[in-house]
Design a protein around this motif. Structure first.
Motif, PDB file in Angstrom:
ATOM      1  N   ARG A 251       0.843  -1.226  -0.001  1.00 46.64           N
ATOM      2  CA  ARG A 251      -0.014   0.054   0.071  1.00 46.64           C
ATOM      3  C   ARG A 251       0.911   1.333  -0.050  1.00 46.64           C
ATOM      4  NH1 ARG A 251      -2.812  -1.188   5.516  1.00 46.64           N
ATOM      5  NH2 ARG A 251      -2.685  -3.411   4.892  1.00 46.64           N
ATOM      6  N   ARG A 252       0.347   2.530  -0.167  1.00 47.24           N
ATOM      7  CA  ARG A 252       0.837   3.715  -0.252  1.00 47.24           C
ATOM      8  C   ARG A 252       0.458   4.386   1.030  1.00 47.24           C
ATOM      9  NH1 ARG A 252       4.722   5.552  -3.488  1.00 47.24           N
ATOM     10  NH2 ARG A 252       5.206   8.006  -3.150  1.00 47.24           N
ATOM     11  N   VAL A 253       1.242   4.952   1.863  1.00 44.60           N
ATOM     12  CA  VAL A 253       0.667   5.476   3.094  1.00 44.60           C
ATOM     13  C   VAL A 253       1.710   6.439   3.756  1.00 44.60           C
ATOM     14  CG1 VAL A 253      -0.630   3.429   3.651  1.00 44.60           C
ATOM     15  CG2 VAL A 253       1.811   3.785   4.485  1.00 44.60           C
ATOM     16  N   PRO A 254       1.378   7.491   4.627  1.00 43.45           N
ATOM     17  CA  PRO A 254       2.095   8.130   5.291  1.00 43.45           C
ATOM     18  C   PRO A 254       2.921   7.488   6.270  1.00 43.45           C
ATOM     19  CG  PRO A 254      -0.109   9.029   5.469  1.00 43.45           C
ATOM     20  CD  PRO A 254      -0.144   7.760   5.021  1.00 43.45           C
ATOM     21  N   GLY A 290      21.520  27.148  -2.983  1.00 41.38           N
ATOM     22  CA  GLY A 290      20.347  28.308  -3.466  1.00 41.38           C
ATOM     23  C   GLY A 290      18.994  27.525  -4.029  1.00 41.38           C
ATOM     24  N   GLN A 291      19.073  25.983  -4.143  1.00 40.44           N
ATOM     25  CA  GLN A 291      17.929  25.367  -4.526  1.00 40.44           C
ATOM     26  C   GLN A 291      17.031  25.037  -3.404  1.00 40.44           C
ATOM     27  OE1 GLN A 291      17.217  25.374  -7.825  1.00 40.44           O
ATOM     28  NE2 GLN A 291      19.131  26.967  -8.193  1.00 40.44           N
ATOM     29  N   GLN A 292      15.710  25.021  -3.503  1.00 43.68           N
ATOM     30  CA  GLN A 292      14.752  24.402  -2.694  1.00 43.68           C
ATOM     31  C   GLN A 292      15.052  22.779  -2.706  1.00 43.68           C
ATOM     32  OE1 GLN A 292      12.169  26.393  -1.283  1.00 43.68           O
ATOM     33  NE2 GLN A 292      11.795  25.047   0.262  1.00 43.68           N
ATOM     34  N   VAL A 293      15.277  22.120  -1.752  1.00 43.08           N
ATOM     35  CA  VAL A 293      15.482  20.616  -1.529  1.00 43.08           C
ATOM     36  C   VAL A 293      14.498  20.141  -0.522  1.00 43.08           C
ATOM     37  CG1 VAL A 293      17.722  20.683  -2.782  1.00 43.08           C
ATOM     38  CG2 VAL A 293      17.539  20.734  -0.145  1.00 43.08           C
ATOM     39  N   LEU A 294      14.277  20.750   0.464  1.00 46.09           N
ATOM     40  CA  LEU A 294      13.578  20.245   1.624  1.00 46.09           C
ATOM     41  C   LEU A 294      12.131  21.304   1.669  1.00 46.09           C
ATOM     42  CD1 LEU A 294      16.258  19.334   2.573  1.00 46.09           C
ATOM     43  CD2 LEU A 294      15.505  19.407   4.985  1.00 46.09           C
ATOM     44  N   ALA A 295      11.160  20.776   2.367  1.00 42.49           N
ATOM     45  CA  ALA A 295      10.188  21.434   2.669  1.00 42.49           C
ATOM     46  C   ALA A 295      10.497  22.835   3.278  1.00 42.49           C
ATOM     47  CB  ALA A 295       9.004  20.588   3.563  1.00 42.49           C
ATOM     48  N   PRO A 296       9.533  23.934   2.823  1.00 41.55           N
ATOM     49  CA  PRO A 296      10.017  25.311   3.559  1.00 41.55           C
ATOM     50  C   PRO A 296       9.822  25.598   4.691  1.00 41.55           C
ATOM     51  CG  PRO A 296       8.280  25.305   1.590  1.00 41.55           C
ATOM     52  CD  PRO A 296       8.409  23.980   2.028  1.00 41.55           C
ATOM     53  N   HIS A 297       9.590  24.661   5.595  1.00 44.48           N
ATOM     54  CA  HIS A 297       9.345  25.006   7.083  1.00 44.48           C
ATOM     55  C   HIS A 297      10.481  24.427   7.814  1.00 44.48           C
ATOM     56  CE1 HIS A 297       7.911  20.611   7.965  1.00 44.48           C
ATOM     57  NE2 HIS A 297       7.526  20.879   6.647  1.00 44.48           N
ATOM     58  N   ARG A 433      11.427  16.654   0.375  1.00 41.96           N
ATOM     59  CA  ARG A 433      10.401  17.909   0.194  1.00 41.96           C
ATOM     60  C   ARG A 433       9.068  17.274   0.853  1.00 41.96           C
ATOM     61  NH1 ARG A 433      12.281  17.345  -5.315  1.00 41.96           N
ATOM     62  NH2 ARG A 433      10.631  16.227  -6.168  1.00 41.96           N
ATOM     63  N   ASP A 434       8.654  16.045   0.962  1.00 39.31           N
ATOM     64  CA  ASP A 434       7.481  15.651   1.548  1.00 39.31           C
ATOM     65  C   ASP A 434       7.578  15.617   2.976  1.00 39.31           C
ATOM     66  OD1 ASP A 434       6.577  15.942  -0.913  1.00 39.31           O
ATOM     67  OD2 ASP A 434       6.508  13.601  -1.131  1.00 39.31           O
ATOM     68  N   ILE A 435       8.488  16.139   3.891  1.00 41.93           N
ATOM     69  CA  ILE A 435       8.441  15.900   5.309  1.00 41.93           C
ATOM     70  C   ILE A 435       7.316  17.005   5.522  1.00 41.93           C
ATOM     71  CG2 ILE A 435       9.781  16.592   7.471  1.00 41.93           C
ATOM     72  CD1 ILE A 435      12.496  15.641   6.095  1.00 41.93           C
ATOM     73  N   VAL A 436       6.245  16.414   6.154  1.00 38.45           N
ATOM     74  CA  VAL A 436       5.229  17.259   6.772  1.00 38.45           C
ATOM     75  C   VAL A 436       5.150  17.632   7.926  1.00 38.45           C
ATOM     76  CG1 VAL A 436       2.719  16.979   7.527  1.00 38.45           C
ATOM     77  CG2 VAL A 436       3.556  15.591   5.537  1.00 38.45           C
ATOM     78  N   ALA A 437       6.210  17.146   8.852  1.00 35.50           N
ATOM     79  CA  ALA A 437       6.267  17.713  10.378  1.00 35.50           C
ATOM     80  C   ALA A 437       7.384  16.867  10.901  1.00 35.50           C
ATOM     81  CB  ALA A 437       5.122  17.315  11.196  1.00 35.50           C
ATOM     82  N   VAL A 438       8.198  17.646  11.949  1.00 35.41           N
ATOM     83  CA  VAL A 438       9.125  17.262  12.788  1.00 35.41           C
ATOM     84  C   VAL A 438       8.696  17.433  14.166  1.00 35.41           C
ATOM     85  CG1 VAL A 438      11.758  17.529  13.569  1.00 35.41           C
ATOM     86  CG2 VAL A 438      10.879  17.725  11.136  1.00 35.41           C
ATOM     87  N   LEU A 454       7.541  12.969   9.882  1.00 37.39           N
ATOM     88  CA  LEU A 454       6.617  12.412   9.079  1.00 37.39           C
ATOM     89  C   LEU A 454       6.825  12.696   7.875  1.00 37.39           C
ATOM     90  CD1 LEU A 454       3.954  11.173   9.160  1.00 37.39           C
ATOM     91  CD2 LEU A 454       2.799  13.754   9.754  1.00 37.39           C
ATOM     92  N   ILE A 455       6.560  11.627   7.019  1.00 42.06           N
ATOM     93  CA  ILE A 455       6.720  12.014   5.553  1.00 42.06           C
ATOM     94  C   ILE A 455       5.297  11.840   4.774  1.00 42.06           C
ATOM     95  CG2 ILE A 455       7.740  11.084   3.337  1.00 42.06           C
ATOM     96  CD1 ILE A 455      10.184  10.598   4.929  1.00 42.06           C
ATOM     97  N   GLU A 456       4.818  12.578   4.017  1.00 41.65           N
ATOM     98  CA  GLU A 456       3.607  12.354   3.418  1.00 41.65           C
ATOM     99  C   GLU A 456       3.202  11.092   2.943  1.00 41.65           C
ATOM    100  OE1 GLU A 456       0.597  15.449   0.747  1.00 41.65           O
ATOM    101  OE2 GLU A 456       3.074  15.402   0.450  1.00 41.65           O
TER     102      GLU A 456
END
Length: 463
Positions: A251-254, A290-297, A433-438, A454-456
Motif C-alpha cells: 500500500r501507499r501510506v504516510p 540556493g535550490q529548494q530541496v526540503l519543505a519550506p518549514h 520535500r514531503d516532510i510534513v512535520a518534525v 513525518l513523510i507525506e
C-alpha cells in the motif's frame, strides 16, 4: 594554541611530548626537501565490558597510539599543484619517525601532480581554539563497569517474565588526545572522551515467537548518561512491544520515522551535500546551492561550538577554523560541507568540514513544544510508524531509497499492532520535500539531533 591535557596518569604521552614529536616530524620533512607537511599524533586508552544473563562475557582494555604524516612536493616547472604522499606508524621512536617521513616522501615523488592538493591557506587556520568541554574522564574500573552492565540487564529482565533472554549489556569508556600540526604554523589539539551504556534484551511469547530490541545512552560526560536501570527497562519495553508482529499488504501510506531513524535521513542529506560526493558527481543534490530541496518549514544547522557535543571542534581535520552555519534555510540549500581539497575542486572556500559535519540539527518552524511522540502519531493518523530499518538500499547518486523495515501500524493516531517483513521505498528527493512535520521528541544520536519525522507518503511493500 593547544589545550593542555588535564593531569592523567593513564595517557602514555603528555601533550608536550606529542607537540615535540610533531615538531620533529615537520623538521624531518623540511630537511628532505618537502615544500609542505602535515602530521598528527594521537594517544588513547579505553575499557569495554559486556555481560549476558548476568555473567561476564568480555573485559577489554585498549591502548592506542598512532601518527600520520603527509608530504607535499612542488610540481615541475610549468605545472600547478603538488604531488602528495602519506605514511603512518604506531611506533614513536625517532628511527621509526624518520623512516615514516621518508616513506611519505618517496610516495610523493612518484605520484601525479594534483592542482587542488596542498595545505589550507594560512588565513583559514584556527589560531585561537577554545575549550568545548570534550573531555570528562570516567575513572571506572572493570569491576564497577561490570556492575553497571549487570544492573542494566537485570532491569530489563525485571520488566516482564516475557524477557527470557538477552544479547547482553555493555559499558564503554574511551579517552584520548591528539596533536595536529602543519608547516604553515598551525599546531593544535585537545583531549576527548566518549562513554556509553547499552542493553539488548529478547522478549519471548510461547516457544517460537521472539523479538529483540535495544537501547543505549552515549555522552562525553559520564554524569550525563541515562540511568542504567532506565536503559534496561526501556530496551525491554521496546522488545515486548514487538511481539506478535504481522505483515501488511502492499500500500501507499504516510510514514513516521522514529527519532533515531530520522537522524539517518539527516545523514543522507549530509552525504549528498558533502564536497567529495559533489565534485565526483555522485550526489542526487548536484548544483543544489540556493535550490529548494526540503519543505519550506525546515531548517538545518551545523554547530561545532556546542559544549560537550559529539561533533564539536574548534578546528577541523586540517586545522581550519569552524563556525556555526545554517546549511538549510527555509528548505533552501545555504551551504555545503567542504574541506580545502573539495572546496578547490568546486571553486569554493573550505567550510571547516574536513572530516565531515559537526553537530547537525533538523528543526521545523511548525513544531510546537507539545509535539511529542503521541502528538506525532495523531498527525500520522493512519499509516506506518517505523522503528527499525534493515539493509543498505540507498543510492546516493540517484536518491533511490528502499529499506527493509519494522514498525507499527497506526489507525486514527493509535498504534494497532507491530508489523514486520515489509519494505519502504521512495526517492530521497521526494522524501525530503514531503516532510510534513518534525516532532519535539528530540533525540541526539552521535552528531545528529532531530525529532521524529513525518513523510507525506511512501510505498510500503508487504504481502
Amino acid at each position: 594554541m593547544t589545550m593542555a591535557t588535564p593531569a592523567s596518569p593513564t595517557f602514555a604521552y603528555s601533550t608536550e611530548t606529542l607537540q615535540s614529536l610533531a615538531q620533529h616530524v615537520l623538521h624531518l620533512a623540511k630537511a628532505l626537501g618537502a615544500s609542505d607537511c602535515s602530521t598528527e599524533f594521537s594517544d588513547g586508552h579505553g575499557l569495554s565490558v559486556s555481560v549476558r544473563k548476568g555473567a561476564v562475557e568480555t573485559i577489554e582494555h585498549n591502548r592506542d597510539k598512532g601518527m600520520g604524516v603527509t608530504i607535499y612536493l612542488p610540481a615541475e616547472a610549468g605545472q600547478q599543484g603538488y604531488r602528495r604522499g602519506h605514511a603512518s606508524s604506531s611506533d614513536f621512536s625517532l628511527d621509526a619517525l624518520k623512516a615514516t617521513v621518508q616513506a611519505a616522501y618517496d610516495i610523493a615523488r612518484y605520484t601525479a601532480v594534483d592542482d587542488c592538493a596542498g595545505l589550507p591557506e594560512p588565513e583559514s587556520l584556527q589560531n585561537s581554539p577554545h575549550d568545548l568541554g570534550l573531555y570528562t574522564p570516567w575513572n571506572i574500573d572493570a569491576t564497577t563497569a561490570i556492575q553497571i552492565a549487570q544492573t542494566t540487564e537485570a532491569a530489563a529482565f525485571a520488566t516482564s517474565k516475557q524477557i527470557r533472554n538477552s544479547d547482553g549489556a555493555s559499558v564503554h569508556a574511551q579517552h584520548g588526545h591528539f596533536i595536529l600540526a602543519n608547516s604553515r604554523g598551525f599546531m593544535g589539539g585537545y583531549p576527548y572522551s566518549r562513554h556509553s551504556i547499552a542493553c539488548a534484551p529478547i522478549a519471548q511469547s510461547g516457544r517460537n515467537i521472539m523479538q529483540r530490541d535495544d537501547w543505549y545512552s552515549s555522552q562525553r560526560d559520564p554524569a550525563k548518561l541515562a540511568a542504567p536501570a532506565a536503559i534496561g527497562r526501556y530496551a525491554a519495553e521496546r522488545a515486548l512491544a514487538r511481539l506478535h508482529a504481522r505483515r501488511l499488504s502492499t500500500r501507499r501510506v504516510p510514514v513516521l520515522f522514529e527519532a533515531p531513524l530520522a537522524a539517518g535521513l539527516l545523514g543522507a542529506l549530509t552525504q549528498a551535500l558533502s564536497g567529495g560526493a559533489l565534485y565526483r558527481q555522485s550526489s542526487f543534490l548536484l548544483n543544489s546551492l540556493g535550490q529548494q530541496v526540503l519543505a519550506p518549514h525546515l531548517q538545518v544547522w551545523d554547530d561545532p561550538t556546542l559544549q560537550g557535543g559529539m561533533g564539536s571542534a574548534s578546528f577541523d581535520d586540517e586545522g581550519c577554523r569552524t563556525a556555526r552555519r545554517q546549511i538549510i534555510k527555509d528548505g533552501v540549500v545555504a551551504g555545503y560541507f567542504l574541506s580545502t581539497y573539495s572546496g578547490r575542486k568546486l571553486g569554493l572556500p573550505t567550510t571547516g568540514n574536513a572530516g565531515g559535519a559537526h553537530n547537525l540539527s533538523l528543526t521545523s518552524t511548525q513544531t510546537i513544544p507539545n509535539d511529542d511522540l503521541p502528538a506525532m502519531l495523531r498527525k500520522l493518523g493512519t499509516g506506518l510508524f517505523v522503528t527499525e530499518l534493515m539493509g543498505q538500499g540507498v543510492n546516493y547518486v540517484t536518491g533511490d531509497y528502499s529499506r527493509g523495515a519494522f514498525g507499527y501500524w497506526v489507525e486514527n493516531g493509535v498504534i494497532q499492532y507491530p508489523v514486520e517483513e515489509i519494505t519502504i521505498a521512495s526517492n530521497l528527493k521526494t522524501m525530503l520535500r514531503d516532510i510534513v512535520a518534525v516532532g519535539a521528541d528530540y533525540l541526539t544520536r552521535g552528531t545528529k539531533t532531530t525529532g521524529s519525522i513525518l513523510i507525506e507518503s511512501m510505498q510500503v511493500a508487504g504481502n
